[in-house]
Design a protein around this motif. Structure first.
Motif, PDB file in Angstrom:
ATOM      1  N   LEU A  40      11.811  41.818   3.140  1.00 52.11           N
ATOM      2  CA  LEU A  40      11.014  42.168   1.963  1.00 52.11           C
ATOM      3  C   LEU A  40       9.749  42.925   2.350  1.00 52.11           C
ATOM      4  O   LEU A  40       9.338  43.871   1.666  1.00 52.11           O
ATOM      5  CB  LEU A  40      10.655  40.900   1.188  1.00 52.11           C
ATOM      6  N   TRP A  41       9.096  42.501   3.438  1.00 53.60           N
ATOM      7  CA  TRP A  41       7.837  43.112   3.837  1.00 53.60           C
ATOM      8  C   TRP A  41       8.021  44.432   4.579  1.00 53.60           C
ATOM      9  O   TRP A  41       7.284  45.384   4.367  1.00 53.60           O
ATOM     10  CB  TRP A  41       7.042  42.138   4.710  1.00 53.60           C
ATOM     11  N   ILE A  42       8.991  44.469   5.501  1.00 54.28           N
ATOM     12  CA  ILE A  42       9.153  45.637   6.368  1.00 54.28           C
ATOM     13  C   ILE A  42      10.214  46.595   5.826  1.00 54.28           C
ATOM     14  O   ILE A  42      10.106  47.810   5.982  1.00 54.28           O
ATOM     15  CB  ILE A  42       9.516  45.196   7.800  1.00 54.28           C
ATOM     16  N   GLY A  43      11.227  46.036   5.175  1.00 51.91           N
ATOM     17  CA  GLY A  43      12.312  46.847   4.651  1.00 51.91           C
ATOM     18  C   GLY A  43      13.621  46.536   5.364  1.00 51.91           C
ATOM     19  O   GLY A  43      13.647  45.872   6.398  1.00 51.91           O
ATOM     20  N   LEU A  44      14.707  47.053   4.807  1.00 50.38           N
ATOM     21  CA  LEU A  44      16.023  46.811   5.390  1.00 50.38           C
ATOM     22  C   LEU A  44      16.265  47.808   6.527  1.00 50.38           C
ATOM     23  O   LEU A  44      17.037  48.770   6.403  1.00 50.38           O
ATOM     24  CB  LEU A  44      17.116  46.951   4.327  1.00 50.38           C
ATOM     25  N   ASN A  45      15.585  47.575   7.651  1.00 49.61           N
ATOM     26  CA  ASN A  45      15.704  48.481   8.782  1.00 49.61           C
ATOM     27  C   ASN A  45      15.777  47.690  10.083  1.00 49.61           C
ATOM     28  O   ASN A  45      15.718  46.459  10.086  1.00 49.61           O
ATOM     29  CB  ASN A  45      14.532  49.472   8.814  1.00 49.61           C
ATOM     30  N   GLU A  46      15.904  48.440  11.171  1.00 50.86           N
ATOM     31  CA  GLU A  46      16.093  47.812  12.482  1.00 50.86           C
ATOM     32  C   GLU A  46      14.860  47.028  12.920  1.00 50.86           C
ATOM     33  O   GLU A  46      14.974  45.975  13.552  1.00 50.86           O
ATOM     34  CB  GLU A  46      16.425  48.896  13.512  1.00 50.86           C
ATOM     35  N   TRP A  47      13.664  47.546  12.600  1.00 46.53           N
ATOM     36  CA  TRP A  47      12.439  46.847  12.989  1.00 46.53           C
ATOM     37  C   TRP A  47      12.357  45.478  12.343  1.00 46.53           C
ATOM     38  O   TRP A  47      11.953  44.506  12.978  1.00 46.53           O
ATOM     39  CB  TRP A  47      11.216  47.685  12.604  1.00 46.53           C
ATOM     40  N   ALA A  48      12.723  45.400  11.087  1.00 48.66           N
ATOM     41  CA  ALA A  48      12.689  44.116  10.378  1.00 48.66           C
ATOM     42  C   ALA A  48      13.684  43.135  10.981  1.00 48.66           C
ATOM     43  O   ALA A  48      13.393  41.941  11.125  1.00 48.66           O
ATOM     44  CB  ALA A  48      12.981  44.329   8.899  1.00 48.66           C
ATOM     45  N   ALA A  49      14.863  43.629  11.340  1.00 49.82           N
ATOM     46  CA  ALA A  49      15.891  42.760  11.918  1.00 49.82           C
ATOM     47  C   ALA A  49      15.417  42.165  13.241  1.00 49.82           C
ATOM     48  O   ALA A  49      15.516  40.952  13.471  1.00 49.82           O
ATOM     49  CB  ALA A  49      17.185  43.548  12.112  1.00 49.82           C
ATOM     50  N   ILE A  50      14.883  43.006  14.121  1.00 51.08           N
ATOM     51  CA  ILE A  50      14.424  42.529  15.429  1.00 51.08           C
ATOM     52  C   ILE A  50      13.211  41.615  15.284  1.00 51.08           C
ATOM     53  O   ILE A  50      13.095  40.592  15.969  1.00 51.08           O
ATOM     54  CB  ILE A  50      14.125  43.720  16.346  1.00 51.08           C
ATOM     55  N   ALA A  51      12.289  41.979  14.376  1.00 49.70           N
ATOM     56  CA  ALA A  51      11.103  41.151  14.155  1.00 49.70           C
ATOM     57  C   ALA A  51      11.490  39.766  13.645  1.00 49.70           C
ATOM     58  O   ALA A  51      10.936  38.747  14.084  1.00 49.70           O
ATOM     59  CB  ALA A  51      10.163  41.831  13.164  1.00 49.70           C
ATOM     60  N   ALA A  52      12.439  39.702  12.719  1.00 50.08           N
ATOM     61  CA  ALA A  52      12.855  38.418  12.165  1.00 50.08           C
ATOM     62  C   ALA A  52      13.435  37.506  13.240  1.00 50.08           C
ATOM     63  O   ALA A  52      13.121  36.314  13.299  1.00 50.08           O
ATOM     64  CB  ALA A  52      13.883  38.647  11.055  1.00 50.08           C
ATOM     65  N   VAL A  53      14.260  38.067  14.108  1.00 51.02           N
ATOM     66  CA  VAL A  53      14.862  37.267  15.174  1.00 51.02           C
ATOM     67  C   VAL A  53      13.801  36.812  16.171  1.00 51.02           C
ATOM     68  O   VAL A  53      13.773  35.648  16.587  1.00 51.02           O
ATOM     69  CB  VAL A  53      15.974  38.065  15.883  1.00 51.02           C
ATOM     70  N   SER A  54      12.922  37.718  16.558  1.00 53.25           N
ATOM     71  CA  SER A  54      11.878  37.380  17.533  1.00 53.25           C
ATOM     72  C   SER A  54      10.957  36.295  17.002  1.00 53.25           C
ATOM     73  O   SER A  54      10.614  35.354  17.717  1.00 53.25           O
ATOM     74  CB  SER A  54      11.064  38.631  17.884  1.00 53.25           C
ATOM     75  N   LEU A  55      10.535  36.419  15.745  1.00 54.93           N
ATOM     76  CA  LEU A  55       9.616  35.442  15.167  1.00 54.93           C
ATOM     77  C   LEU A  55      10.239  34.054  15.079  1.00 54.93           C
ATOM     78  O   LEU A  55       9.524  33.054  15.099  1.00 54.93           O
ATOM     79  CB  LEU A  55       9.177  35.908  13.775  1.00 54.93           C
ATOM     80  N   ASN A  56      11.548  33.992  14.985  1.00 50.74           N
ATOM     81  CA  ASN A  56      12.211  32.690  14.945  1.00 50.74           C
ATOM     82  C   ASN A  56      12.248  32.022  16.312  1.00 50.74           C
ATOM     83  O   ASN A  56      12.313  30.801  16.401  1.00 50.74           O
ATOM     84  CB  ASN A  56      13.639  32.843  14.411  1.00 50.74           C
ATOM     85  N   LYS A  57      12.206  32.812  17.377  1.00 52.56           N
ATOM     86  CA  LYS A  57      12.341  32.247  18.715  1.00 52.56           C
ATOM     87  C   LYS A  57      11.007  32.025  19.422  1.00 52.56           C
ATOM     88  O   LYS A  57      10.881  31.124  20.244  1.00 52.56           O
ATOM     89  CB  LYS A  57      13.221  33.150  19.581  1.00 52.56           C
TER      90      LYS A  57
END
Length: 203
Positions: A65-82
């Motif tokens: 929602l914040w970054i958009g449906l892109n690669e940066w958002a996908a990688i950020a979401a995974v990293s923030l979880n770990k």
């Protein structure tokens, strides 16, 4: 045999590698900082606990929602979880380390790089390897969820398509293929690194 698996497998592995590197880098740094300073741990420790208990799905949705449906958002979401998990494990490793060795090194005027290489890193190596192994297992699962929800390629995206088509064989084939890759990484890379990191204890 048809080659359809490889582009999706490559996309997923790229996301896993990027997220793993970011999470380990930031998590190790945060854990060492909190474990080495009681004041920092007192201020930021509760926030680390909050981050550790936020559901992965919430983080993924917010990043999209914040970054958009892109690669940066996908990688950020995974990293923030770990990152919180790595930070907690390294913080506990810092708290449990033998401070007498560090005091002795300072007494003998050992340089900071030598203390880092010969005293701190060997003591933290088991915690780093444990966080790497647990984190890799967690990351690839979250990457599949990220791809399932908002990417147009990858193993998770392919499983989403197979789910819509009720293709059980396709779901199992994609999942088992990636499990095989992760087992190869564990046996071919992480296990030898763990043995090497613990070699100093056998001297």
């Amino acid at each position: 045999m048809s080659g359809d698996l490889w582009p999706d497998l490559s996309a997923t592995l790229t996301r896993v590698t990027a997220a793993f590197g970011l999470a380990m880098g930031f998590g190790v740094a945060i854990g060492i900082a909190l474990g080495g300073s009681r004041r920092a741990d007192r201020w930021f420790g509760p926030w680390l606990t909050v981050a550790l208990n936020i559901p992965a799905l919430v983080t993924i949705v917010l990043c999209y929602l914040w970054i958009g449906l892109n690669e940066w958002a996908a990688i950020a979401a995974v990293s923030l979880n770990k990152i919180p998990m790595v930070a907690v494990m390294l913080r506990e490793g810092m708290v449990a380390r033998d401070t007498d060795l560090s005091d002795m090194a300072r007494l003998h005027c050992m340089g900071w790089f030598a203390r880092l290489r010969h005293i701190l890193i060997p003591q933290l190596a088991p915690h780093i390897m444990a966080s790497a192994r647990a984190g890799l297992a967690l990351i690839w699962k979250i990457v599949l969820v990220v791809e399932f929800l908002g990417r147009s390629n990858g193993i998770g995206f392919r499983i989403h398509l197979d789910f819509q088509m009720f293709d059980i064989a396709g779901v199992l084939a994609n999942a088992l293929a990636f499990v095989a890759v992760m087992l190869a990484v564990e046996w071919g890379l992480l296990a030898p690194l763990a043995r090497r990191a613990a070699r100093w204890r056998q001297r």
